[in-house]
Design a protein around this motif. Structure first.
Motif, PDB file in Angstrom:
ATOM      1  N   LYS A  11      -8.360  -2.630   3.541  1.00  0.00           N
ATOM      2  CA  LYS A  11      -9.242  -1.416   3.119  1.00  0.00           C
ATOM      3  C   LYS A  11      -8.369  -0.393   3.885  1.00  0.00           C
ATOM      4  O   LYS A  11      -8.211  -0.301   5.087  1.00  0.00           O
ATOM      5  CB  LYS A  11     -10.524  -1.903   3.382  1.00  0.00           C
ATOM      6  N   ALA A  53      -8.339   3.727   4.578  1.00  0.00           N
ATOM      7  CA  ALA A  53      -9.300   4.949   4.494  1.00  0.00           C
ATOM      8  C   ALA A  53      -8.501   6.242   4.922  1.00  0.00           C
ATOM      9  O   ALA A  53      -7.357   6.225   5.329  1.00  0.00           O
ATOM     10  CB  ALA A  53     -10.220   4.735   5.782  1.00  0.00           C
ATOM     11  N   THR A 102      -9.278  10.131   6.044  1.00  0.00           N
ATOM     12  CA  THR A 102     -10.253  11.207   6.462  1.00  0.00           C
ATOM     13  C   THR A 102      -9.664  12.619   6.200  1.00  0.00           C
ATOM     14  O   THR A 102      -8.640  12.833   6.628  1.00  0.00           O
ATOM     15  CB  THR A 102     -10.718  11.042   8.019  1.00  0.00           C
ATOM     16  N   SER A 142     -13.033   4.910  -3.646  1.00  0.00           N
ATOM     17  CA  SER A 142     -14.372   5.492  -3.718  1.00  0.00           C
ATOM     18  C   SER A 142     -14.315   6.533  -2.350  1.00  0.00           C
ATOM     19  O   SER A 142     -13.393   6.639  -1.543  1.00  0.00           O
ATOM     20  CB  SER A 142     -15.287   4.443  -3.334  1.00  0.00           C
ATOM     21  N   LEU A 143     -15.259   7.353  -2.422  1.00  0.00           N
ATOM     22  CA  LEU A 143     -15.410   8.416  -1.328  1.00  0.00           C
ATOM     23  C   LEU A 143     -16.723   8.139  -0.771  1.00  0.00           C
ATOM     24  O   LEU A 143     -17.756   8.002  -1.525  1.00  0.00           O
ATOM     25  CB  LEU A 143     -15.668   9.749  -2.134  1.00  0.00           C
ATOM     26  N   ASP A 144     -16.976   8.145   0.376  1.00  0.00           N
ATOM     27  CA  ASP A 144     -18.166   7.883   1.247  1.00  0.00           C
ATOM     28  C   ASP A 144     -18.865   8.874   1.204  1.00  0.00           C
ATOM     29  O   ASP A 144     -18.970  10.070   0.425  1.00  0.00           O
ATOM     30  CB  ASP A 144     -17.583   7.746   2.720  1.00  0.00           C
ATOM     31  N   ASN A 145     -20.228   8.807   1.552  1.00  0.00           N
ATOM     32  CA  ASN A 145     -21.427   9.771   1.325  1.00  0.00           C
ATOM     33  C   ASN A 145     -21.158  11.126   1.948  1.00  0.00           C
ATOM     34  O   ASN A 145     -21.869  12.047   1.566  1.00  0.00           O
ATOM     35  CB  ASN A 145     -22.788   9.216   1.951  1.00  0.00           C
ATOM     36  N   THR A 146     -20.325  11.097   3.034  1.00  0.00           N
ATOM     37  CA  THR A 146     -20.089  12.289   3.627  1.00  0.00           C
ATOM     38  C   THR A 146     -19.013  13.175   2.912  1.00  0.00           C
ATOM     39  O   THR A 146     -18.709  14.378   3.215  1.00  0.00           O
ATOM     40  CB  THR A 146     -19.732  12.115   5.106  1.00  0.00           C
ATOM     41  N   GLU A 147     -18.598  12.502   1.829  1.00  0.00           N
ATOM     42  CA  GLU A 147     -17.439  13.167   1.149  1.00  0.00           C
ATOM     43  C   GLU A 147     -16.169  13.580   1.684  1.00  0.00           C
ATOM     44  O   GLU A 147     -15.608  14.494   1.671  1.00  0.00           O
ATOM     45  CB  GLU A 147     -18.139  14.340   0.439  1.00  0.00           C
ATOM     46  N   THR A 186     -14.244  10.879   3.605  1.00  0.00           N
ATOM     47  CA  THR A 186     -13.475   9.643   3.905  1.00  0.00           C
ATOM     48  C   THR A 186     -13.160   9.106   2.506  1.00  0.00           C
ATOM     49  O   THR A 186     -14.069   8.358   1.899  1.00  0.00           O
ATOM     50  CB  THR A 186     -14.143   8.771   4.831  1.00  0.00           C
ATOM     51  N   THR A 206     -11.594   5.906   0.575  1.00  0.00           N
ATOM     52  CA  THR A 206     -11.096   4.505   0.798  1.00  0.00           C
ATOM     53  C   THR A 206     -10.462   3.870  -0.512  1.00  0.00           C
ATOM     54  O   THR A 206     -10.560   4.215  -1.754  1.00  0.00           O
ATOM     55  CB  THR A 206     -12.401   3.608   1.402  1.00  0.00           C
ATOM     56  N   GLN A 241     -10.067  -0.070  -1.414  1.00  0.00           N
ATOM     57  CA  GLN A 241     -10.297  -1.458  -1.351  1.00  0.00           C
ATOM     58  C   GLN A 241      -9.255  -2.376  -1.928  1.00  0.00           C
ATOM     59  O   GLN A 241      -9.266  -2.018  -3.288  1.00  0.00           O
ATOM     60  CB  GLN A 241     -11.729  -1.815  -1.634  1.00  0.00           C
TER      61      GLN A 241
END
Length: 126
Positions: A19, A21, A23, A69-74, A76, A78, A80
């Motif tokens: 995975k 990432a 940032t 995908s993009l994390d909830n904080t927008e 990071t 990622t 997979q």
């Protein structure tokens, strides 16, 4: 100053997963389009996958194996990567463009992106 920093690369046996990432920091507003590219020595950067508020796009060579995908904080992004193959060996780069959503006919065009990370190496061995 806008910055993209990748992490998560490494060496892995074929068939396994990794995975990555990316940032993002310093952007005045969230980029419209973010993507992963990869590059092997002697070749150009090839688009792997892209993400925007509406769609994801994947290169045919990774479809069904990779998920972006993009994390909830927008902040990071990622990637997979499952069922890795030796041909996935490359340096992976995170990219972003401030304006302009990702489209199926340009998500993999490196010149359309204005911000790049330094890259993270992925090696898949048999």
């Amino acid at each position: 100053q806008e910055q993209l920093v990748e992490s998560g690369g490494g060496s892995v046996q074929a068939g396994r997963s990794l995975k990555l990432a990316c940032t993002a920091s310093g952007f005045r507003w969230k980029p419209d389009c973010m993507a992963w590219f990869r590059q092997v020595p002697g070749e150009g950067r090839n688009g792997v996958a892209s993400f925007d508020a509406w769609n994801t796009h994947y290169a045919k060579s990774v479809e069904g194996r990779f998920t972006i995908s993009l994390d909830n904080t927008e902040t990071t992004l990622t990637l997979q990567m499952n069922n890795l193959k030796s041909e996935d060996t490359a340096k992976y780069y995170c990219a972003a463009r401030q304006s302009g959503y990702c489209y199926s006919d340009d998500f993999d065009v490196a010149d359309r992106f204005d911000h790049w990370g330094q890259g993270t190496q992925v090696i898949v061995f048999s």
